[in-house]
Design an enzyme around this catalytic site. Structure first.
Site, PDB file in Angstrom:
ATOM      1  N   GLN A  12      36.037 -26.583  66.398  1.00 18.27           N
ATOM      2  CA  GLN A  12      35.768 -25.346  67.125  1.00 18.27           C
ATOM      3  C   GLN A  12      34.298 -25.233  67.514  1.00 18.27           C
ATOM      4  O   GLN A  12      33.436 -25.923  66.964  1.00 18.27           O
ATOM      5  CB  GLN A  12      36.146 -24.147  66.251  1.00 18.27           C
TER       6      GLN A  12
ATOM      7  N   ASP B  82      32.708 -18.790  54.916  1.00 22.29           N
ATOM      8  CA  ASP B  82      31.435 -18.047  54.914  1.00 22.29           C
ATOM      9  C   ASP B  82      30.986 -17.666  53.508  1.00 22.29           C
ATOM     10  O   ASP B  82      29.839 -17.273  53.298  1.00 22.29           O
ATOM     11  CB  ASP B  82      31.516 -16.802  55.796  1.00 22.29           C
TER      12      ASP B  82
ATOM     13  N   ASP C 175      42.154 -16.307  54.001  1.00 20.92           N
ATOM     14  CA  ASP C 175      40.967 -15.771  54.679  1.00 20.92           C
ATOM     15  C   ASP C 175      40.741 -16.603  55.934  1.00 20.92           C
ATOM     16  O   ASP C 175      39.754 -17.325  56.062  1.00 20.92           O
ATOM     17  CB  ASP C 175      39.774 -15.845  53.718  1.00 20.92           C
ATOM     18  N   SER C 176      41.689 -16.499  56.850  1.00 24.75           N
ATOM     19  CA  SER C 176      41.708 -17.384  58.011  1.00 24.75           C
ATOM     20  C   SER C 176      41.179 -16.691  59.260  1.00 24.75           C
ATOM     21  O   SER C 176      41.052 -15.469  59.316  1.00 24.75           O
ATOM     22  CB  SER C 176      43.143 -17.856  58.281  1.00 24.75           C
ATOM     23  N   SER C 177      40.903 -17.499  60.260  1.00 27.29           N
ATOM     24  CA  SER C 177      40.580 -16.965  61.579  1.00 27.29           C
ATOM     25  C   SER C 177      41.866 -16.496  62.249  1.00 27.29           C
ATOM     26  O   SER C 177      42.966 -16.658  61.710  1.00 27.29           O
ATOM     27  CB  SER C 177      39.892 -18.039  62.426  1.00 27.29           C
TER      28      SER C 177
END
EC number: 2.5.1.16
Length: 283
Positions: free
Chosen positions: A32, A87, A158-160
């Site tokens: 990405q 993050d 905890d994904s996009s």
């Protein structure tokens, strides 16, 4: 990169949300495009493939809401799995619990971890050095498939947002595999998109989890940097969930270290489902 400021925008259905600031990083990883910008109000903000992921200003709305409803209510919390979370914010909230023995963080894009460790130290901080944490640069779907039954007490997704390489994290088959590797009393906690900007995806997640697990509950709160500003998190289990059943002493201890989450906030957030979503789920 440069001291010149510029606007970076996220576009969504004829609308856009932009931040003006200095670009600290702009690169393309194996998976990405990654942009890190420093804005006067939001501080450092991370964008992945044109979508804002987090900012120093409002990241605690997201991470505290994802983690604490599950970890503060479940008795056994030895083994934890985080899928995504590059993050470091979810890890930071998890390490507040001394009962946790092991945290596996599975992030597909190593560049996100590297950038976060170097430039977003305010988020992950010393949590990256916690001895209970093991970082695995791997595909979350593949990791779950190769994990033995009944291994994890809590799984955090905890994904996009759904994309070419993350779509499977929102699939029936993936949620079923998560159920398989959870302990009988384990909890799946996932970000479940916006009831406004991603209404159809949101409803699909809720319906799918309701069909696969015995019980599920959804809470709503604000993440200003995300499209529409309202976001959701859904918790599912093979047992009857009782996320309001808390260890009072532990809750008070955790609350002291939180900026957003407390038990009153949580209880209210679980009562915020818009009626249009209720109707869709009942149809």
């Amino acid at each position: 990169m440069t001291n010149i400021t510029t606007w970076i925008d996220e576009y969504h259905k004829g609308s856009r949300f932009g931040l003006n600031g200095k670009i600290l990083i702009k690169k393309t990883s194996k998976y990405q495009e990654i942009i890190l910008i420093e804005n006067e109000y939001y501080g450092k903000a991370l964008m992945l493939d044109g979508c804002w992921m987090t900012s120093l200003k409002d990241e605690k709305y997201y991470h505290e809401c994802l983690v604490h409803p599950a970890l503060s209510s479940i008795e056994e919390k030895s083994n934890i799995l985080i899928i995504g979370g590059g993050d470091g914010g979810t890890v930071r909230e998890c390490v507040k619990y001394s009962q946790i023995s092991k945290i596996d963080l599975v992030e597909i894009d190593e560049e996100v971890i590297k950038i976060s460790k170097k430039f977003l130290k305010e988020i992950g901080g010393e949590a990256w050095n916690d001895k209970r944490l093991e970082i695995h640069v791997d595909d979350g779907v593949k990791w779950v498939k190769k994990t033995r039954d009944n291994f994890y007490d809590v799984i955090f997704i905890d994904s996009s947002d759904p994309s070419e390489f993350s779509n499977l994290l929102f699939s029936d088959s993936f949620y079923k595999e998560c159920k398989r590797i959870l302990t009988p009393s384990g909890i799946l906690a996932t970000q479940s998109e916006s009831p406004e900007s991603f209404k159809n995806i949101h409803i699909n997640i809720l319906k799918t989890l309701k069909n696969i697990f015995k019980s599920s509950e959804t809470m709503y709160s604000f993440v200003p940097i995300y499209p529409s500003g309202i976001w959701s998190w859904t918790f599912a289990s093979s047992k009857n969930l009782n996320l309001s059943k808390q260890n009072y002493d532990e809750v008070k201890k955790i609350e002291k270290g939180c900026e957003i989450w407390n038990l009153n906030f949580q209880n209210a957030a679980f009562k915020m489902m818009p009626n249009k979503i209720v109707k869709e789920l009942d149809s």
